[in-house]
Structure formats: C-alpha cells, structure tokens
Design a protein around this motif. Sequence first.
Motif, mmCIF file in Angstrom:
data_model
loop_
_atom_site.group_PDB
_atom_site.id
_atom_site.type_symbol
_atom_site.label_atom_id
_atom_site.label_comp_id
_atom_site.label_asym_id
_atom_site.label_seq_id
_atom_site.Cartn_x
_atom_site.Cartn_y
_atom_site.Cartn_z
ATOM 1 N N HIS A 12 -0.730 -2.738 -4.478
ATOM 2 C CA HIS A 12 -2.098 -3.253 -4.473
ATOM 3 C C HIS A 12 -3.097 -2.124 -4.281
ATOM 4 O O HIS A 12 -4.265 -2.256 -4.661
ATOM 5 C CB HIS A 12 -2.258 -4.304 -3.379
ATOM 6 C CG HIS A 12 -1.403 -5.518 -3.585
ATOM 7 N ND1 HIS A 12 -0.175 -5.681 -2.975
ATOM 8 C CD2 HIS A 12 -1.590 -6.620 -4.363
ATOM 9 C CE1 HIS A 12 0.350 -6.847 -3.347
ATOM 10 N NE2 HIS A 12 -0.477 -7.425 -4.190
ATOM 11 N N LEU A 13 -2.639 -1.026 -3.671
ATOM 12 C CA LEU A 13 -3.497 0.143 -3.501
ATOM 13 C C LEU A 13 -2.618 1.391 -3.376
ATOM 14 O O LEU A 13 -1.673 1.408 -2.580
ATOM 15 C CB LEU A 13 -4.363 0.004 -2.245
ATOM 16 C CG LEU A 13 -5.288 1.186 -1.903
ATOM 17 C CD1 LEU A 13 -6.330 1.398 -3.007
ATOM 18 C CD2 LEU A 13 -5.977 0.964 -0.562
ATOM 19 N N THR A 14 -2.935 2.411 -4.163
ATOM 20 C CA THR A 14 -2.276 3.715 -4.037
ATOM 21 C C THR A 14 -3.294 4.712 -3.507
ATOM 22 O O THR A 14 -4.334 4.933 -4.135
ATOM 23 C CB THR A 14 -1.728 4.205 -5.387
ATOM 24 O OG1 THR A 14 -0.689 3.327 -5.833
ATOM 25 C CG2 THR A 14 -1.156 5.618 -5.258
ATOM 26 N N ILE B 12 0.856 -1.191 0.000
ATOM 27 C CA ILE B 12 0.000 0.000 0.000
ATOM 28 C C ILE B 12 0.888 1.234 0.000
ATOM 29 O O ILE B 12 1.862 1.310 0.753
ATOM 30 C CB ILE B 12 -0.926 0.008 1.228
ATOM 31 C CG1 ILE B 12 -1.848 -1.215 1.213
ATOM 32 C CG2 ILE B 12 -1.735 1.304 1.299
ATOM 33 C CD1 ILE B 12 -2.588 -1.442 2.517
ATOM 34 N N PRO C 121 -4.836 0.425 -8.889
ATOM 35 C CA PRO C 121 -5.947 0.723 -7.979
ATOM 36 C C PRO C 121 -5.628 1.992 -7.194
ATOM 37 O O PRO C 121 -4.622 2.054 -6.487
ATOM 38 C CB PRO C 121 -5.990 -0.505 -7.056
ATOM 39 C CG PRO C 121 -5.259 -1.580 -7.803
ATOM 40 C CD PRO C 121 -4.196 -0.862 -8.579
ATOM 41 N N PRO D 75 -11.128 1.319 2.820
ATOM 42 C CA PRO D 75 -10.602 0.731 1.581
ATOM 43 C C PRO D 75 -9.429 -0.208 1.818
ATOM 44 O O PRO D 75 -9.240 -1.168 1.061
ATOM 45 C CB PRO D 75 -10.169 1.955 0.755
ATOM 46 C CG PRO D 75 -10.023 3.062 1.740
ATOM 47 C CD PRO D 75 -11.026 2.794 2.798
ATOM 48 N N LEU E 111 -9.246 -4.227 0.769
ATOM 49 C CA LEU E 111 -8.138 -4.860 0.055
ATOM 50 C C LEU E 111 -7.643 -6.097 0.787
ATOM 51 O O LEU E 111 -7.414 -7.145 0.177
ATOM 52 C CB LEU E 111 -6.989 -3.862 -0.092
ATOM 53 C CG LEU E 111 -5.640 -4.437 -0.537
ATOM 54 C CD1 LEU E 111 -5.698 -4.898 -1.979
ATOM 55 C CD2 LEU E 111 -4.533 -3.409 -0.335
ATOM 56 N N HIS F 150 -7.074 5.305 -4.718
ATOM 57 C CA HIS F 150 -8.093 5.901 -3.851
ATOM 58 C C HIS F 150 -7.661 7.331 -3.558
ATOM 59 O O HIS F 150 -6.617 7.565 -2.956
ATOM 60 C CB HIS F 150 -8.217 5.108 -2.545
ATOM 61 C CG HIS F 150 -9.247 5.663 -1.600
ATOM 62 N ND1 HIS F 150 -10.590 5.370 -1.704
ATOM 63 C CD2 HIS F 150 -9.121 6.509 -0.538
ATOM 64 C CE1 HIS F 150 -11.251 5.998 -0.750
ATOM 65 N NE2 HIS F 150 -10.389 6.696 -0.025
#
Length: 218
Positions: free
Chosen positions: A121-123, A6, A174, A195, A199, A176
Amino acid sequence: MTGRFIVIDGPSGVGKTTTVALLASLVAADGWEVHRTKEPSHTTLGETARHGTDEYRGLTLACLVAADRYHHLDTEIRPAITAGKVVICDRYLATSLVLQRLDGVDGAYIWALNQHIDRPHLTIILTGDPVRSRARAAARGIHSRFHRGGPEAGYHERERYDQVAEELAEAGFPVHLHDVGEQQPEEVAAALLSPVRALLTVAGTQPPTGNAARISES
C-alpha cells in the motif's frame, strides 16, 4: 478489517532496520496492531539468500530471492494483513530491482519473476549520504558481497534506488522517497509517520484499539 502493507527500502546502512522499529512503535502507539518483518526472511530460503551471495549469483540468486518472497507472502505477510495488522517490511521489490540488476539480471526478467507478488500500500525508499551509509554497514558487519565496495559503490547504489523509486511510481506503486540527510533515526521515523497516517486513515478509518497496540515481529 484488512490490514495494510508498508515497505521501507533503500541502500545498505541508510537506517532501514532502525527506522522500521521506531516507526512500528509510533504506529502501534496510535492503536494499530503492527507486524514487523524483513527480507530476506528468517526461513531456510531467506537465510540462504542472505548469506549465500558469494555462492549464488545472477539468475540463480534472483530466483532464490523471489522464491523466498513468495513464501514470505504466503506464510507471514498475507496472514498478518488478513488479521488486520499493519505489516512493516524491511526490504522488498525495490531491493531486487537494484541488487539483481547490479548482478547482471535484466530488469524485465526481475519484473517477470515478481509479477505475482502483492503490491504494498506504500513503499518508502530512504536515501542518504553513501559515505555514512557504507560506514554504518561496515561497522555493523558485512555479510553480503553487495555491501562491499566502499563509498563509490554506495553512490552507485543510491543512484539506482532513486531510479527505482521513479520506476515503481510509473508502474503504479505508491512511493514516498525520503532523504535522511542529517536527521537522527527518531526524526526520520517522525517524518515518515505523516504519510503512514495518511494511508491508515483513508476514508476516516480509525485504529481498531484506543490504546497502544501490540507489535509482533519475525
């Protein structure tokens, strides 16, 4: 079980470092092993990039930042993910796409330099009032020429991060986007936990421990 990667990014002074620390504590309280880190890294490469922005510019600085990122991935991020940890990194690709462009580097070249990096996996990209953000950055102490320029430069930087959020999403990352507004750091971290939990619990995956887990840090 492999871990997750992340990233929290955004303009200087928006509260990234505080948010990373608070969010890491919340994720650890859910039972996940968490590793906190940041870019530029605390290696010789990273410290040169962090404190050398008056000496190094344009393509030279872009290459230095990319070299630090690949070394960071090799020596710290990938091993932590392989060990099943949730890595939360303060700054990553979005920063390069904003700051190196402001430094006159073509966007296509920045993407080419970073073509072999791992995709998070998530920014999470934080944005906020540029006047407040620049004031916080100044109070903290300015070590980079990118943090100078006052509110006008801050508005331009925020606009660039909004654009990069769309650019990353279009590239399949991905993303946010969260405007901190008047929220306190604890409120920002609490809002981002949703969020992040989504994930981490994909396909019913459960945290490896039943109690608060350890947080490692670099």
